[in-house]
Design a protein around this motif. Structure first.
Motif, mmCIF file in Angstrom:
data_model
loop_
_atom_site.group_PDB
_atom_site.id
_atom_site.type_symbol
_atom_site.label_atom_id
_atom_site.label_comp_id
_atom_site.label_asym_id
_atom_site.label_seq_id
_atom_site.Cartn_x
_atom_site.Cartn_y
_atom_site.Cartn_z
ATOM 1 N N ALA A 1 0.831 -1.204 0.000
ATOM 2 C CA ALA A 1 0.000 0.000 0.000
ATOM 3 C C ALA A 1 0.866 1.255 0.000
ATOM 4 N N GLU A 2 2.022 1.196 0.672
ATOM 5 C CA GLU A 2 2.940 2.341 0.666
ATOM 6 C C GLU A 2 3.456 2.606 -0.746
ATOM 7 N N ALA A 3 3.764 1.527 -1.483
ATOM 8 C CA ALA A 3 4.211 1.682 -2.873
ATOM 9 C C ALA A 3 3.085 2.264 -3.725
ATOM 10 N N PHE A 4 1.850 1.759 -3.558
ATOM 11 C CA PHE A 4 0.705 2.304 -4.295
ATOM 12 C C PHE A 4 0.564 3.800 -4.014
ATOM 13 N N TYR A 5 0.677 4.167 -2.758
ATOM 14 C CA TYR A 5 0.505 5.564 -2.342
ATOM 15 C C TYR A 5 1.560 6.458 -2.986
ATOM 16 N N GLN A 6 2.817 6.055 -2.905
ATOM 17 C CA GLN A 6 3.897 6.876 -3.461
ATOM 18 C C GLN A 6 3.815 6.965 -4.983
ATOM 19 N N LEU A 7 3.295 5.911 -5.625
ATOM 20 C CA LEU A 7 3.151 5.921 -7.083
ATOM 21 C C LEU A 7 2.044 6.861 -7.541
ATOM 22 N N GLY A 8 1.111 7.164 -6.669
ATOM 23 C CA GLY A 8 -0.044 7.963 -7.057
ATOM 24 C C GLY A 8 -1.289 7.134 -7.259
ATOM 25 N N LEU B 1 -6.503 21.752 6.106
ATOM 26 C CA LEU B 1 -6.400 21.476 4.681
ATOM 27 C C LEU B 1 -7.723 21.027 4.072
ATOM 28 N N LEU B 2 -8.651 20.546 4.892
ATOM 29 C CA LEU B 2 -9.902 20.001 4.372
ATOM 30 C C LEU B 2 -10.673 21.072 3.605
ATOM 31 N N GLY B 3 -10.915 20.811 2.343
ATOM 32 C CA GLY B 3 -11.669 21.737 1.504
ATOM 33 C C GLY B 3 -10.879 22.905 0.977
ATOM 34 N N ASN B 4 -9.645 23.047 1.401
ATOM 35 C CA ASN B 4 -8.810 24.173 0.944
ATOM 36 C C ASN B 4 -7.965 23.707 -0.235
ATOM 37 N N GLU B 5 -8.513 23.873 -1.430
ATOM 38 C CA GLU B 5 -7.849 23.365 -2.632
ATOM 39 C C GLU B 5 -6.495 24.026 -2.861
ATOM 40 N N GLU B 6 -6.391 25.282 -2.541
ATOM 41 C CA GLU B 6 -5.136 26.005 -2.772
ATOM 42 C C GLU B 6 -4.031 25.477 -1.860
ATOM 43 N N MET B 7 -4.353 25.266 -0.596
ATOM 44 C CA MET B 7 -3.344 24.755 0.332
ATOM 45 C C MET B 7 -2.930 23.326 -0.041
ATOM 46 N N ILE B 8 -3.893 22.522 -0.474
ATOM 47 C CA ILE B 8 -3.562 21.154 -0.881
ATOM 48 C C ILE B 8 -2.654 21.173 -2.103
ATOM 49 N N ALA B 9 -2.952 22.039 -3.063
ATOM 50 C CA ALA B 9 -2.140 22.122 -4.280
ATOM 51 C C ALA B 9 -0.709 22.527 -3.965
ATOM 52 N N ARG B 10 -0.528 23.368 -2.935
ATOM 53 C CA ARG B 10 0.820 23.817 -2.572
ATOM 54 C C ARG B 10 1.541 22.829 -1.665
ATOM 55 N N HIS B 11 0.815 21.878 -1.102
ATOM 56 C CA HIS B 11 1.423 20.939 -0.160
ATOM 57 C C HIS B 11 2.433 20.056 -0.901
ATOM 58 N N PRO B 12 3.654 19.916 -0.365
ATOM 59 C CA PRO B 12 4.693 19.174 -1.100
ATOM 60 C C PRO B 12 4.361 17.698 -1.329
ATOM 61 N N GLU B 13 3.550 17.105 -0.476
ATOM 62 C CA GLU B 13 3.201 15.692 -0.649
ATOM 63 C C GLU B 13 1.830 15.522 -1.272
ATOM 64 N N TYR B 14 0.813 16.128 -0.684
ATOM 65 C CA TYR B 14 -0.551 15.902 -1.152
ATOM 66 C C TYR B 14 -0.789 16.522 -2.527
ATOM 67 N N GLY B 15 -0.205 17.686 -2.758
ATOM 68 C CA GLY B 15 -0.346 18.310 -4.071
ATOM 69 C C GLY B 15 0.314 17.486 -5.156
ATOM 70 N N ARG B 16 1.500 16.988 -4.881
ATOM 71 C CA ARG B 16 2.217 16.164 -5.864
ATOM 72 C C ARG B 16 1.453 14.878 -6.154
ATOM 73 N N LEU B 17 0.977 14.205 -5.113
ATOM 74 C CA LEU B 17 0.271 12.933 -5.311
ATOM 75 C C LEU B 17 -1.063 13.142 -6.015
ATOM 76 N N ARG B 18 -1.734 14.266 -5.754
ATOM 77 C CA ARG B 18 -2.995 14.530 -6.458
ATOM 78 C C ARG B 18 -2.742 14.723 -7.949
ATOM 79 N N ARG B 19 -1.647 15.381 -8.303
ATOM 80 C CA ARG B 19 -1.324 15.578 -9.724
ATOM 81 C C ARG B 19 -0.924 14.265 -10.395
#
Length: 456
Positions: A307-314, A379-397
């Protein structure tokens, strides 16, 4: 003689501390990740209202500190030392003083099992504490009355001696070692009382030390012989992956190449995180495709590194499903602090904010996940903060842009879809190259390299 006894107890406690702190630390981490202790009145009442609930609650409370191995080792050392001191207080042991350590050594042996729960140790300790308190009472009708009350209280605190609740993670397994420790704590003082004159006849410093040394050597050898260091190594890889200690993983695999599924999965993930997987794939042990992204098993342990590999892969949805099913496979039906944290993260990335809030609100009631939950809630509901987050923004993209059917077996089409939908996903590129290499698929391997060259 008093100081000699204290010295022996101290040496025993230090031995327990060093063992769990140096030789068995990841067994403690393993214990911590399969429970979720909540500072919540409903949670506490649900535990203590059952027979044996007090010992169970105390065990759960202590286990949350196993997140830090040395703190957990110190807790175990104190508990086992207190058991020995209570044994010492029950009778005059004379030159057979070493036998007062037998129940503590048996409990040590019991705790070598990663599924042995600390509530069992508390059950023995509380039983001895009540017996010792009863022995201090003056004889009379009040003592007999308190005996009846004490038995009822003891049943509520630790459960029945043979079928006490929550001594082992596997409900159908009978923890014979724990019951042996409990019986030895009852039987040994009775034997010493029966042979008191013989035990006191030759009481001396030398004989006392000899009995302690003999019991320590014999029981210590038994403990060491029953250690599962292979499991400890597997738990170490799982722990390092959980805490994303990629550099430490690389140093560990250079010293000793893993040859088990979890170790190989974590090894390959760490190599991929450093962009080294495809170039160094065959320098390390591989287990075919199962060492890259193993099929998800229906248990609580092996799916988590995958699951950790799945998570890091996106592959966020896949990681979420895998973690959820792993938590549901915990055999004593507890929840997991580790799984709750990851489920909060995956739901946050996928935009399921109310579900993420449910997990975060629960984690706010814990001791060691509370601060992280408080920092994540804004961060909940704050799309801008999530997009700037170094981990969550990257994984969402990096996440999949289209829905697809996922089976337990990862296919090259899944990795191809992940990579070609976002060619900046270097981890997916590493895994796709490694997949083609392990399959011997030269044609698609060359096509992938040509596509990458054309992009550059």
């Amino acid at each position: 003689m008093k100081y000699l006894h204290l010295l022996c107890t101290f040496l025993f406690g230090v031995a327990v501390l060093l063992f769990f702190g140096l030789a068995y630390p990841h067994h403690l981490h393993y214990q911590e990740q399969y429970q979720l202790f909540l500072f919540d009145s409903t949670y506490v009442w649900d535990v203590v209202k059952m027979p044996g609930g007090v010992a169970d609650l105390l065990g759960r409370f202590c286990t949350q500190f196993f997140l830090y191995a040395w703190v957990g080792a110190a807790i175990i050392a104190v508990l086992l030392s207190v058991v020995q001191l209570l044994m010492f207080r029950l009778v005059k042991w004379g030159w057979l003083y070493g036998l007062s350590f037998v129940p503590s050594f048996l409990l040590w042996l019991f705790l070598l099992d990663e599924n042995a729960l600390l509530g069992g140790v508390w059950a023995v300790l509380l039983t001895l504490l009540i017996i010792w308190g009863y022995s201090l009472l003056a004889k009379g009708w009040m003592r007999r009355l308190l005996l009846i009350v004490g038995i009822l209280v003891l049943y509520w605190m630790v459960g029945s001696s043979w079928t006490g609740s929550h001594y082992h993670r596997y409900p159908r397994i009978t923890p014979y070692l724990l019951y042996t420790a409990w019986l030895s704590a009852i039987v040994l003082p009775l034997i010493i009382r029966a042979f008191r004159r013989w035990a006191d006849a030759s009481s001396s410093y030398v004989l006392t030390l000899c009995s302690f040394a003999l019991v320590s050597v014999v029981m210590g050898w038994i403990v060491w012989r029953n250690c599962n260091f292979k499991a400890e190594r597997v738990m170490q890889y799982d722990f390092m992956a959980c805490h994303q200690q990629w550099n430490r993983i690389l140093m560990t695999i250079d010293d000793e190449k893993p040859n088990n599924q979890i170790g190989v999965t974590v090894q390959n993930l760490a190599l991929a995180m450093h962009g080294m997987l495809a170039d160094h794939l065959f320098e390390y042990n591989q287990n075919g495709l199962l060492g890259l992204l193993p099929d998800v098993e229906r248990d609580a342990t092996s799916p988590l590194p995958t699951a950790e590999a799945f998570y890091q892969l996106g592959m966020i949805s896949v990681a979420q499903r895998t973690v959820f099913e792993a938590q549901e496979a915990i055999l004593d039906f507890q929840k997991s602090g580790r799984c709750y944290k990851r489920l909060a993260q995956t739901n946050l990335i996928l935009g399921n904010y109310e579900v993420a809030r449910k997990y975060l609100m629960a984690l706010q009631k814990t001791l060691f996940y509370r601060e992280w939950a408080r920092e994540t809630l804004p961060l909940l509901g704050n799309e801008e903060m999530i997009a700037r987050h170094p981990e969550y923004g990257r994984l969402r993209r990096m996440a999949y842009k289209e829905d697809f059917y996922f089976s337990d077996h990862v296919t090259p089409e899944m990795l191809e879809s992940l990579y070609f939908s976002n060619t900046d996903n270097q981890l997916a590129f590493e895994y796709l190259r490694a997949y083609y290499m392990l399959m011997g698929d030269r044609e698609n391997y060359v096509k992938l390299l040509l596509h990458t060259s054309a992009k550059q």
